[in-house]
Scaffold this motif. Sequence first.
Motif, mmCIF file in Angstrom:
data_model
loop_
_atom_site.group_PDB
_atom_site.id
_atom_site.type_symbol
_atom_site.label_atom_id
_atom_site.label_comp_id
_atom_site.label_asym_id
_atom_site.label_seq_id
_atom_site.Cartn_x
_atom_site.Cartn_y
_atom_site.Cartn_z
ATOM 1 N N GLY A 88 0.810 -1.104 -0.103
ATOM 2 C CA GLY A 88 0.063 -0.170 -0.116
ATOM 3 C C GLY A 88 0.987 1.221 -0.153
ATOM 4 N N PRO A 89 0.297 2.359 -0.182
ATOM 5 C CA PRO A 89 1.122 3.730 -0.113
ATOM 6 C C PRO A 89 1.866 4.002 1.145
ATOM 7 C CG PRO A 89 -1.336 4.123 -0.072
ATOM 8 C CD PRO A 89 -1.034 2.770 -0.256
ATOM 9 N N PHE A 90 2.531 4.995 1.141
ATOM 10 C CA PHE A 90 3.333 5.197 2.411
ATOM 11 C C PHE A 90 2.334 5.873 3.247
ATOM 12 C CE2 PHE A 90 7.538 5.506 -0.127
ATOM 13 C CZ PHE A 90 7.932 4.460 0.622
ATOM 14 N N THR A 91 2.355 5.464 4.467
ATOM 15 C CA THR A 91 1.445 6.159 5.482
ATOM 16 C C THR A 91 2.157 7.298 6.120
ATOM 17 O OG1 THR A 91 2.014 4.919 7.333
ATOM 18 C CG2 THR A 91 0.307 4.081 5.804
ATOM 19 N N VAL A 92 1.261 7.883 7.093
ATOM 20 C CA VAL A 92 2.197 9.095 7.941
ATOM 21 C C VAL A 92 3.075 8.617 8.674
ATOM 22 C CG1 VAL A 92 1.778 10.603 9.977
ATOM 23 C CG2 VAL A 92 0.121 10.329 7.946
ATOM 24 N N GLY A 93 3.056 7.305 8.993
ATOM 25 C CA GLY A 93 3.910 6.663 10.033
ATOM 26 C C GLY A 93 5.449 6.383 9.156
ATOM 27 N N HIS A 94 4.989 5.982 7.923
ATOM 28 C CA HIS A 94 6.307 5.644 7.189
ATOM 29 C C HIS A 94 7.028 7.160 6.954
ATOM 30 C CE1 HIS A 94 3.848 2.092 5.376
ATOM 31 N NE2 HIS A 94 4.762 1.658 6.139
ATOM 32 N N GLY A 95 6.130 8.003 6.805
ATOM 33 C CA GLY A 95 6.651 9.452 6.528
ATOM 34 C C GLY A 95 7.778 9.890 7.546
ATOM 35 N N ARG A 96 7.447 9.745 9.150
ATOM 36 C CA ARG A 96 8.564 10.087 9.845
ATOM 37 C C ARG A 96 9.814 9.250 9.801
ATOM 38 N NH1 ARG A 96 7.543 9.471 16.852
ATOM 39 N NH2 ARG A 96 9.008 10.926 17.060
ATOM 40 N N GLN A 97 9.449 7.820 9.543
ATOM 41 C CA GLN A 97 10.776 7.254 9.470
ATOM 42 C C GLN A 97 11.516 7.537 8.421
ATOM 43 O OE1 GLN A 97 11.439 2.521 8.423
ATOM 44 N NE2 GLN A 97 10.004 2.995 9.688
ATOM 45 N N LEU A 98 10.901 7.807 6.990
ATOM 46 C CA LEU A 98 11.740 8.317 5.886
ATOM 47 C C LEU A 98 12.427 9.742 6.296
ATOM 48 C CD1 LEU A 98 8.920 7.663 3.282
ATOM 49 C CD2 LEU A 98 11.281 6.739 3.340
ATOM 50 N N VAL A 99 11.745 10.445 7.072
ATOM 51 C CA VAL A 99 12.633 11.945 7.335
ATOM 52 C C VAL A 99 13.611 11.686 8.328
ATOM 53 C CG1 VAL A 99 12.199 14.235 8.403
ATOM 54 C CG2 VAL A 99 10.484 13.229 6.746
ATOM 55 N N ILE A 100 13.335 10.894 9.290
ATOM 56 C CA ILE A 100 14.387 10.641 10.505
ATOM 57 C C ILE A 100 15.488 10.125 9.577
ATOM 58 C CG2 ILE A 100 15.123 9.226 12.198
ATOM 59 C CD1 ILE A 100 12.253 9.356 13.146
ATOM 60 N N GLY A 101 15.398 8.999 8.797
ATOM 61 C CA GLY A 101 16.520 8.338 7.936
ATOM 62 C C GLY A 101 17.090 9.222 6.984
ATOM 63 N N ASP A 102 16.566 10.177 6.389
ATOM 64 C CA ASP A 102 17.131 11.097 5.227
ATOM 65 C C ASP A 102 17.766 12.194 5.912
ATOM 66 O OD1 ASP A 102 17.250 11.474 2.319
ATOM 67 O OD2 ASP A 102 16.086 13.556 2.800
ATOM 68 N N VAL A 103 17.501 12.560 7.107
ATOM 69 C CA VAL A 103 18.112 13.792 7.678
ATOM 70 C C VAL A 103 19.428 13.085 8.785
ATOM 71 C CG1 VAL A 103 18.331 15.456 9.767
ATOM 72 C CG2 VAL A 103 16.156 15.185 8.238
ATOM 73 N N LEU A 104 19.255 12.011 9.131
ATOM 74 C CA LEU A 104 20.454 11.349 9.858
ATOM 75 C C LEU A 104 21.497 11.014 8.562
ATOM 76 C CD1 LEU A 104 19.080 9.127 12.424
ATOM 77 C CD2 LEU A 104 20.122 10.854 12.851
ATOM 78 N N SER A 105 21.105 10.627 7.483
ATOM 79 C CA SER A 105 21.993 10.354 6.458
ATOM 80 C C SER A 105 22.826 11.612 5.766
ATOM 81 C CB SER A 105 21.252 9.397 5.177
ATOM 82 O OG SER A 105 20.734 8.255 5.466
ATOM 83 N N ASN A 106 21.910 12.719 5.741
ATOM 84 C CA ASN A 106 22.572 13.807 5.599
ATOM 85 C C ASN A 106 23.524 14.474 6.407
ATOM 86 O OD1 ASN A 106 21.079 14.181 3.194
ATOM 87 N ND2 ASN A 106 19.497 15.381 4.175
ATOM 88 N N VAL A 107 23.394 14.344 7.748
ATOM 89 C CA VAL A 107 24.142 14.753 8.797
ATOM 90 C C VAL A 107 25.314 13.866 8.854
ATOM 91 C CG1 VAL A 107 24.541 15.277 11.085
ATOM 92 C CG2 VAL A 107 22.320 16.141 10.029
ATOM 93 N N PHE A 108 25.230 12.855 8.739
ATOM 94 C CA PHE A 108 26.449 11.811 8.889
ATOM 95 C C PHE A 108 27.318 12.032 7.549
ATOM 96 C CE2 PHE A 108 24.482 9.798 12.367
ATOM 97 C CZ PHE A 108 25.447 8.817 13.101
ATOM 98 N N ARG A 109 26.838 12.181 6.610
ATOM 99 C CA ARG A 109 27.561 12.451 5.253
ATOM 100 C C ARG A 109 28.365 13.776 5.481
ATOM 101 N NH1 ARG A 109 24.498 11.125 0.062
ATOM 102 N NH2 ARG A 109 25.387 9.004 0.530
#
Length: 547
Positions: free
Chosen positions: A126-147
């Motif tokens: 199924g499509p991404f839900t709001v819960g998936h959205g939180r996880q996506l943003v957390i992961g994306d920001v952490l990846s940006n910062v670690f890089r």
Amino acid sequence: MIFLLRELLKLELSNAVERVVGQTYSFEVDIAPQGFGDFATNAALVGARYARKSPMQLAEQLREELKNSELFESIQIAKPGFINFVMKRSTLLRVLHRIIELDNYPVNKIGTGKIQFEYGSANPTGPFTVGHGRQLVIGDVLSNVFRELGYEVTREMYINDAGRQIKLLGRSLWVRYNQILGVKDIDIPEDGYHGQYLIDIAEKLADEQKDRYKEKWDDQVSQFFERYAVESILKDMKEDLMELGCSFDVYFSEKSLVSDGTVDQVLKILEQKGCTYWKDDALWFKVSEFVEEDDKVLIKKDGSLTYFLTDIAYHYNKYKRGFSKVYDIWGSDHHGHIPRMMAAMKALGIEDGFLNVILHQFVTLKRGEEIVRMSTRAGEFVTLQELREEVGVDATRYFFAMIDPNTHMIFDLDLAKERSSDNPVYYVQYAHARICSLFEQARHKSVLFEKGKDMELLSDKSELDLIKRIDAFEDALKDVARTLSPCKLTQYLEQLAYDFHSFYTKCLIVDQDNPQLSNARLNLSYATMVVLRKGLTLLGVSAPEKM
């Protein structure tokens, strides 16, 4: 390159410690409490046992050793042996000079090693839900910062495209397809999928295939509907990701772990190490030999593989790809999966610290006083796309980033859309836009902006406080990496915005009658803008010039 004031201080203090005590040791340098200067250290408290003196005596000796340093305006001692430092204005101004010289805040590359962030991984049912959205943003920001901190980062999504849930998805789509063709006496299976998104896919499928699969069902048809559903949903997921500003380096298929032999390889290793046994016609893994947890099934009675087995294989694959650390971001309902996975890593001989799990709590949407609850299978949920379209990408990303992953999140839709200082993303973005407007004012009033000049005129407390806050940007990034929480960055940006707004309110920045002081303050504003923009970029949030 040493840029942080704290690092400059620590280097100077380390040299003084070696001269006075005759050896080096670890100590802390922190921002001092209000009223106690700029920075404070416990160097004398820690070093007293090495120097065989009281902390107060050692603190006095260290102060004497540092009294001629060009860094400090004053050095004070507080019981039971803390040393507090006030930095010289010339030292503070190094911060601005470096930023303006480079048009950038140069972050020290402290990170080493090849690491992976795996997040957003979900059954493509199924499509991404709001819960998936939180996880996506957390992961994306952490990846940006670690890089940004110097790590070699791979972003990866694990596609759970095997197992029972995919079969249920295929059957659910087949039912919807038949219903569109007029077949009324078939129902979606128990635990099947009911969302509107499947009806949309079924309508497209009926247009393409007409009645080719009407009331026809066998293994071949099942595989076709499973594949069609997964491919359709994945296509929509990737469009969602693009709209949210997320991207992945790798999309990893669960099915590939079977086809490439990784699952068999893992089973062989576990068997050779005596970590498996057969019981009740199922293959079990001896979790209990490694952690206080019950043993778990790897292969069921019917010969099907458990998710646990393929997940072990997936992490073995990660290890073989040469990552020094991997960070998995899971919903808090997966908490019980952690000990068994740690047991599996030990059984495979993978060192401690390789697998790191970041859990995030659930998200509740709030509109006015109404709480919206979500259920994927029942189809009663708000999609990430719907959230993004209602509040915008910037608010979606900022709000998901600003709450610690360990905290249950109530996403206030009304606040996210508000154009006021109560809305944190608006408050931070407005600081950036306000700075841009200052340069418009300066051009309009013919006040010349010359980079890097006149900054020695900065002396007001609000100016110096803002410089110290700018300097702390790298500390904020390190805090994000240390705590694995993007909220450390949003908190910093809100503090920086607050300090800038305070400076703006107290000081006349563009003053035709005082062009040199105006230039100094425009330089300070420019450095603030550089840091705001860099921080917002790491969050994946825009830095508007006008609001």
